[in-house]
Write a protein that holds these residues in place. Structure first.
Motif, PDB file in Angstrom:
ATOM      1  N   SER A  96       0.968  -1.311  -0.054  1.00 16.70           N
ATOM      2  CA  SER A  96       0.236  -0.125  -0.292  1.00 16.70           C
ATOM      3  C   SER A  96       0.787   1.103  -0.127  1.00 16.70           C
ATOM      4  O   SER A  96       1.943   1.231   0.277  1.00 16.70           O
ATOM      5  N   GLY A  97       0.310   2.288  -0.414  1.00 13.79           N
ATOM      6  CA  GLY A  97       1.090   3.545  -0.429  1.00 13.79           C
ATOM      7  C   GLY A  97       1.658   3.618  -1.919  1.00 13.79           C
ATOM      8  O   GLY A  97       1.304   3.007  -2.821  1.00 13.79           O
ATOM      9  N   GLY A  98       2.618   4.522  -2.031  1.00 13.18           N
ATOM     10  CA  GLY A  98       3.241   4.642  -3.269  1.00 13.18           C
ATOM     11  C   GLY A  98       2.549   5.281  -4.461  1.00 13.18           C
ATOM     12  O   GLY A  98       1.546   6.207  -3.998  1.00 13.18           O
ATOM     13  N   THR A  99       2.763   5.012  -5.657  1.00  9.70           N
ATOM     14  CA  THR A  99       1.952   5.623  -6.656  1.00  9.70           C
ATOM     15  C   THR A  99       1.470   4.314  -7.582  1.00  9.70           C
ATOM     16  O   THR A  99       2.158   3.258  -7.958  1.00  9.70           O
ATOM     17  N   LEU A 100       0.112   4.383  -8.290  1.00 14.59           N
ATOM     18  CA  LEU A 100      -0.314   3.487  -9.077  1.00 14.59           C
ATOM     19  C   LEU A 100       0.139   3.661 -10.401  1.00 14.59           C
ATOM     20  O   LEU A 100       0.031   4.898 -10.746  1.00 14.59           O
ATOM     21  N   VAL A 101       0.955   2.619 -11.025  1.00 17.36           N
ATOM     22  CA  VAL A 101       1.416   2.782 -12.425  1.00 17.36           C
ATOM     23  C   VAL A 101       0.515   2.429 -13.565  1.00 17.36           C
ATOM     24  O   VAL A 101      -0.400   1.361 -13.315  1.00 17.36           O
ATOM     25  N   ALA A 102       0.304   3.232 -14.392  1.00 15.04           N
ATOM     26  CA  ALA A 102      -0.822   2.956 -15.583  1.00 15.04           C
ATOM     27  C   ALA A 102      -2.206   3.036 -14.913  1.00 15.04           C
ATOM     28  O   ALA A 102      -2.971   2.225 -15.324  1.00 15.04           O
ATOM     29  N   PRO A 103      -2.743   4.078 -14.251  1.00 14.26           N
ATOM     30  CA  PRO A 103      -3.998   3.825 -13.761  1.00 14.26           C
ATOM     31  C   PRO A 103      -5.110   3.824 -14.928  1.00 14.26           C
ATOM     32  O   PRO A 103      -4.907   4.475 -15.946  1.00 14.26           O
ATOM     33  N   VAL A 104      -6.124   3.059 -14.609  1.00 14.34           N
ATOM     34  CA  VAL A 104      -7.509   3.077 -15.300  1.00 14.34           C
ATOM     35  C   VAL A 104      -8.573   3.294 -14.472  1.00 14.34           C
ATOM     36  O   VAL A 104      -8.838   2.418 -13.772  1.00 14.34           O
ATOM     37  N   THR A 105      -9.514   4.426 -14.905  1.00 15.14           N
ATOM     38  CA  THR A 105     -10.809   4.511 -14.087  1.00 15.14           C
ATOM     39  C   THR A 105     -11.584   3.287 -14.455  1.00 15.14           C
ATOM     40  O   THR A 105     -12.190   3.531 -15.812  1.00 15.14           O
ATOM     41  N   ARG A 106     -12.300   2.463 -13.584  1.00 11.05           N
ATOM     42  CA  ARG A 106     -13.437   1.737 -13.934  1.00 11.05           C
ATOM     43  C   ARG A 106     -14.874   2.526 -13.913  1.00 11.05           C
ATOM     44  O   ARG A 106     -14.922   3.322 -13.293  1.00 11.05           O
ATOM     45  N   PRO A 107     -15.863   1.785 -14.689  1.00  7.40           N
ATOM     46  CA  PRO A 107     -17.196   2.565 -14.407  1.00  7.40           C
ATOM     47  C   PRO A 107     -17.599   2.707 -13.126  1.00  7.40           C
ATOM     48  O   PRO A 107     -18.285   3.682 -12.760  1.00  7.40           O
ATOM     49  N   ASN A 108     -17.307   1.823 -12.080  1.00 10.73           N
ATOM     50  CA  ASN A 108     -17.724   1.977 -10.654  1.00 10.73           C
ATOM     51  C   ASN A 108     -16.988   3.173  -9.772  1.00 10.73           C
ATOM     52  O   ASN A 108     -17.094   3.159  -8.848  1.00 10.73           O
ATOM     53  N   GLY A 109     -15.889   3.614 -10.635  1.00 10.06           N
ATOM     54  CA  GLY A 109     -15.321   4.673 -10.121  1.00 10.06           C
ATOM     55  C   GLY A 109     -13.996   4.253  -9.411  1.00 10.06           C
ATOM     56  O   GLY A 109     -13.085   5.177  -9.070  1.00 10.06           O
ATOM     57  N   MET A 110     -14.005   2.794  -9.344  1.00 11.20           N
ATOM     58  CA  MET A 110     -12.431   2.334  -8.842  1.00 11.20           C
ATOM     59  C   MET A 110     -11.427   2.515  -9.988  1.00 11.20           C
ATOM     60  O   MET A 110     -11.730   2.466 -11.175  1.00 11.20           O
ATOM     61  N   ILE A 111     -10.459   2.685  -9.496  1.00 14.98           N
ATOM     62  CA  ILE A 111      -9.060   2.810 -10.396  1.00 14.98           C
ATOM     63  C   ILE A 111      -8.201   1.897 -10.061  1.00 14.98           C
ATOM     64  O   ILE A 111      -7.818   1.462  -8.954  1.00 14.98           O
ATOM     65  N   GLU A 112      -7.507   0.861 -11.348  1.00  9.82           N
ATOM     66  CA  GLU A 112      -6.762  -0.036 -11.413  1.00  9.82           C
ATOM     67  C   GLU A 112      -5.729   0.289 -11.978  1.00  9.82           C
ATOM     68  O   GLU A 112      -5.796   1.181 -13.007  1.00  9.82           O
ATOM     69  N   GLY A 113      -4.657  -0.233 -11.498  1.00  6.86           N
ATOM     70  CA  GLY A 113      -3.208  -0.203 -12.513  1.00  6.86           C
ATOM     71  C   GLY A 113      -2.539  -1.431 -12.598  1.00  6.86           C
ATOM     72  O   GLY A 113      -2.936  -2.465 -12.300  1.00  6.86           O
ATOM     73  N   GLU A 114      -1.329  -1.168 -13.124  1.00  2.36           N
ATOM     74  CA  GLU A 114      -0.520  -2.343 -13.592  1.00  2.36           C
ATOM     75  C   GLU A 114       0.459  -2.796 -12.289  1.00  2.36           C
ATOM     76  O   GLU A 114       0.706  -4.011 -12.067  1.00  2.36           O
ATOM     77  N   ARG A 115       0.807  -1.925 -11.290  1.00  2.00           N
ATOM     78  CA  ARG A 115       1.543  -2.105 -10.382  1.00  2.00           C
ATOM     79  C   ARG A 115       1.638  -1.072  -9.228  1.00  2.00           C
ATOM     80  O   ARG A 115       1.092   0.209  -9.792  1.00  2.00           O
ATOM     81  N   ILE A 116       2.316  -1.167  -8.232  1.00  2.00           N
ATOM     82  CA  ILE A 116       2.224   0.053  -7.404  1.00  2.00           C
ATOM     83  C   ILE A 116       3.959   0.516  -7.239  1.00  2.00           C
ATOM     84  O   ILE A 116       4.695  -0.485  -7.029  1.00  2.00           O
ATOM     85  N   ALA A 117       4.290   1.631  -7.439  1.00  2.00           N
ATOM     86  CA  ALA A 117       5.782   1.980  -7.380  1.00  2.00           C
ATOM     87  C   ALA A 117       5.759   2.426  -6.266  1.00  2.00           C
ATOM     88  O   ALA A 117       5.151   3.503  -5.599  1.00  2.00           O
TER      89      ALA A 117
END
Length: 158
Positions: A96-117
């Motif tokens: 947890s923490g850090g920065t989400l790499v390659a973030p994409v916002t999903r229709p439900n408002g959650m943001i997913e990424g490839e990894r956490i830096a």
């Protein structure tokens, strides 16, 4: 056959428990009900299924749910919700923490990424309690065959 009937009965009981009471009513799920719901969820998961979520108790937008993780998901951020969880079974890792790499916002408002830096890694075991503030990237790794959480999403303070 008994297993199927038990799973159906547990699902019906959970459906009655979640959302059955008027707002402001205290909801209680006994330890036996929690264990039965976990067992029913494990029994119904397909071999290739990595995640299953099911509400346990609810008060409007606040929901306490069982999360069964058999495979790691994608790193995520819940911008409008904090996540509070207790490890019920299994073991895993929380980054947890850090920065989400390659973030994409999903229709439900959650943001997913490839990894956490640059996140912090912590081992998780039964009894551990965690609170991930709204907007903080996080990811759950699985050690062994599963990680079972009792998780609650809490609306972020405005």
């Amino acid at each position: 056959m008994r297993r199927i009937i038990g799973t159906i009965a547990m699902a019906a009981a959970c459906a009655l428990l979640v959302g059955a009471s008027p707002p402001g009513t205290t909801e209680v799920a006994s330890g036996a009900a929690v264990r039965a719901q976990v067992a029913a969820m494990l029994a119904e998961m397909r071999p290739d299924q990595g995640f299953l979520w099911r509400p346990l108790v609810r008060d409007g937008a606040r929901v306490a749910a069982i999360e069964v993780w058999k495979k790691p998901g994608r790193p995520a951020v819940h911008p409008a919700e904090a996540e509070y969880a207790t490890v019920l079974e299994g073991a895993g890792t929380l980054v947890s923490g850090g920065t989400l790499v390659a973030p994409v916002t999903r229709p439900n408002g959650m943001i997913e990424g490839e990894r956490i830096a640059g996140g912090t890694t912590r081992a998780l075991a039964p009894g551990d309690v965690l609170l991930i503030p709204a907007g903080v990237p996080h990811w759950f790794g699985i050690t062994g065959d599963r990680l079972v959480l009792l998780g609650t999403k809490l609306p972020a303070e405005r």
